[in-house]
Design an enzyme around this catalytic site. Sequence first.
Site, PDB file in Angstrom:
ATOM      1  N   SER A 122       0.851  -1.197   0.000  1.00  0.00           N
ATOM      2  CA  SER A 122       0.000   0.000   0.000  1.00  0.00           C
ATOM      3  C   SER A 122       0.879   1.236   0.000  1.00  0.00           C
ATOM      4  CB  SER A 122      -0.850  -0.017   1.273  1.00  0.00           C
ATOM      5  OG  SER A 122      -1.531   1.194   1.438  1.00  0.00           O
ATOM      6  N   TYR A 155      -2.303  -0.435  10.625  1.00  0.00           N
ATOM      7  CA  TYR A 155      -2.381  -0.786   9.189  1.00  0.00           C
ATOM      8  C   TYR A 155      -1.063  -0.437   8.496  1.00  0.00           C
ATOM      9  CZ  TYR A 155      -3.973  -0.924   4.308  1.00  0.00           C
ATOM     10  OH  TYR A 155      -4.104  -1.215   2.956  1.00  0.00           O
TER      11      TYR A 155
HETATM   12  O1  NJP Z   1     -10.263  -4.747  -0.745  1.00  0.00           O
HETATM   13  P1  NJP Z   1     -11.492  -5.768  -0.664  1.00  0.00           P
HETATM   14  P2  NJP Z   1      -9.147  -4.472  -1.850  1.00  0.00           P
HETATM   15  N1  NJP Z   1      -8.322 -15.101   3.972  1.00  0.00           N
HETATM   16  O2  NJP Z   1     -12.032  -5.597   0.702  1.00  0.00           O
HETATM   17  C1  NJP Z   1      -9.869 -11.083   1.265  1.00  0.00           C
HETATM   18  C2  NJP Z   1      -4.672  -3.383  -0.567  1.00  0.00           C
HETATM   19  N2  NJP Z   1      -4.936  -1.959  -0.749  1.00  0.00           N
HETATM   20  O3  NJP Z   1      -9.393  -5.178  -3.087  1.00  0.00           O
HETATM   21  O4  NJP Z   1     -12.163 -13.813   2.502  1.00  0.00           O
HETATM   22  C3  NJP Z   1      -8.448 -14.953   2.640  1.00  0.00           C
HETATM   23  O5  NJP Z   1     -12.410  -5.568  -1.824  1.00  0.00           O
HETATM   24  C4  NJP Z   1     -11.343 -10.829   1.035  1.00  0.00           C
HETATM   25  O6  NJP Z   1     -12.006 -12.071   0.770  1.00  0.00           O
HETATM   26  P3  NJP Z   1     -13.025 -12.840   1.774  1.00  0.00           P
HETATM   27  C5  NJP Z   1      -5.353  -3.961   0.663  1.00  0.00           C
HETATM   28  O7  NJP Z   1      -4.627  -3.687   1.839  1.00  0.00           O
HETATM   29  C6  NJP Z   1      -6.150  -1.503  -1.114  1.00  0.00           C
HETATM   30  O8  NJP Z   1      -8.977  -3.007  -1.876  1.00  0.00           O
HETATM   31  O9  NJP Z   1     -13.986 -13.509   0.837  1.00  0.00           O
HETATM   32  N3  NJP Z   1      -8.845 -13.810   2.066  1.00  0.00           N
HETATM   33  C7  NJP Z   1     -11.310  -9.977  -0.204  1.00  0.00           C
HETATM   34  O10 NJP Z   1     -11.332 -10.772  -1.360  1.00  0.00           O
HETATM   35  C8  NJP Z   1      -5.365  -5.430   0.317  1.00  0.00           C
HETATM   36  O11 NJP Z   1      -4.161  -6.060   0.671  1.00  0.00           O
HETATM   37  C9  NJP Z   1      -6.363  -0.111  -1.198  1.00  0.00           C
HETATM   38  O12 NJP Z   1     -13.664 -11.802   2.649  1.00  0.00           O
HETATM   39  C10 NJP Z   1      -9.147 -12.783   2.878  1.00  0.00           C
HETATM   40  C11 NJP Z   1      -9.956  -9.263  -0.124  1.00  0.00           C
HETATM   41  O13 NJP Z   1      -9.210  -9.871   0.932  1.00  0.00           O
HETATM   42  C12 NJP Z   1      -5.515  -5.439  -1.195  1.00  0.00           C
HETATM   43  O14 NJP Z   1      -5.247  -4.104  -1.633  1.00  0.00           O
HETATM   44  C13 NJP Z   1      -5.352   0.766  -0.946  1.00  0.00           C
HETATM   45  C14 NJP Z   1      -9.063 -12.880   4.268  1.00  0.00           C
HETATM   46  C15 NJP Z   1     -10.116  -7.793   0.199  1.00  0.00           C
HETATM   47  O15 NJP Z   1     -10.810  -7.195  -0.838  1.00  0.00           O
HETATM   48  C16 NJP Z   1      -6.873  -5.842  -1.708  1.00  0.00           C
HETATM   49  O16 NJP Z   1      -7.875  -5.077  -1.095  1.00  0.00           O
HETATM   50  C17 NJP Z   1      -4.151   0.260  -0.568  1.00  0.00           C
HETATM   51  C18 NJP Z   1      -8.621 -14.109   4.805  1.00  0.00           C
HETATM   52  N4  NJP Z   1      -8.522 -14.296   6.142  1.00  0.00           N
HETATM   53  C19 NJP Z   1      -3.929  -1.089  -0.476  1.00  0.00           C
HETATM   54  N5  NJP Z   1      -9.435 -11.691   4.807  1.00  0.00           N
HETATM   55  C20 NJP Z   1      -7.710   0.470  -1.508  1.00  0.00           C
HETATM   56  N6  NJP Z   1      -8.701  -0.314  -1.865  1.00  0.00           N
HETATM   57  O17 NJP Z   1      -7.862   1.717  -1.432  1.00  0.00           O
HETATM   58  C21 NJP Z   1      -9.761 -10.895   3.780  1.00  0.00           C
HETATM   59  O18 NJP Z   1      -3.218   1.155  -0.298  1.00  0.00           O
HETATM   60  N7  NJP Z   1      -9.595 -11.543   2.621  1.00  0.00           N
END
Ligand code: NJP
Length: 247
Positions: free
Chosen positions: A141, A154
């Site tokens: 990030s 974070y």
């Molecule tokens: O967010 P979101 P993003 N085991 O909430 C999964 C970084 N980032 O696409 O398990 C397996 O739509 C969850 O799946 P589920 C951010 O830090 C973003 O934005 O089904 N999976 C979902 O698919 C992150 O590293 C921004 O709930 C797990 C996914 O994670 C990455 O981008 C800015 C899980 C999250 O999808 C993707 O995030 C930035 C587990 N225990 C960095 N827990 C931004 N969006 O602004 C959660 O600087 N997931």
Amino acid sequence: MLENKVAIVTGASSGIGYATSLALSKAGVRVAVGARRIDKLQELEKQIIKNNGGDIFVQKLDVTTKSDCDSFADAVVRKWGKVDILINNAGLMPLSYFVNRKVEEWERMIDVNIKGVLYCTSAVIPHMLDKKSGHIVNVSSVAGRIIFAGGSVYCATKHAITAFSEGLRKELSPRYNIRVTCVEPGAVSTELLESITDESMAGFIQASKSMETLGSDDIANAVLYAIQAPNHVNVNEILIRPTAQER
Ligand code: NJP
């Protein structure tokens, strides 16, 4: 050049992971998608099959459980014989002021954002070492570069991923021909803000929502750029902000 490569994408059920899986599949990559919400992964599977008839493997994955990560990688190797690319994307961002002591949220961030990345990397490493090639993409990030109030934990988790990526590159790239890329997105419109429960972050949420943010496709394109580069090119770091973002 990505035809028939095999990629694992974690957190593929929404946002950046979902878009990246679609983009990889469109480029001819066989994608193995993991997350906890299997229904969302099945929607992704349908979309991929409808769009381009691409090869997809779906399995429930909780990256905080090491045995889940190991069995996911093993299942992919059983199915397709190899893992070429790992996209460590699963993450969450329940921002809060430290004084509000949201201990359970700190622990979840450490478990998913740090330990999940280590477990998944550890699960694929033996397969990449065997063939002396591979590519690991860690989604860190802008918070892995800068620090802001309300983001102390974070930012700490994402600084850990930025540091881990560089350590991994030093250990793996010259010796084992395994490339490492750290992608550092700024604000991207996804479900990420929904994990925030601290009411004192309302201003942050408002500011993020009122800005023209990036789309998940913008990050998927950045990932594709890194993995499409010729093998002698190791794209190590991509910091990508919306034009409107100052911080
Ligand atoms: O967010 P979101 P993003 N085991 O909430 C999964 C970084 N980032 O696409 O398990 C397996 O739509 C969850 O799946 P589920 C951010 O830090 C973003 O934005 O089904 N999976 C979902 O698919 C992150 O590293 C921004 O709930 C797990 C996914 O994670 C990455 O981008 C800015 C899980 C999250 O999808 C993707 O995030 C930035 C587990 N225990 C960095 N827990 C931004 N969006 O602004 C959660 O600087 N997931």
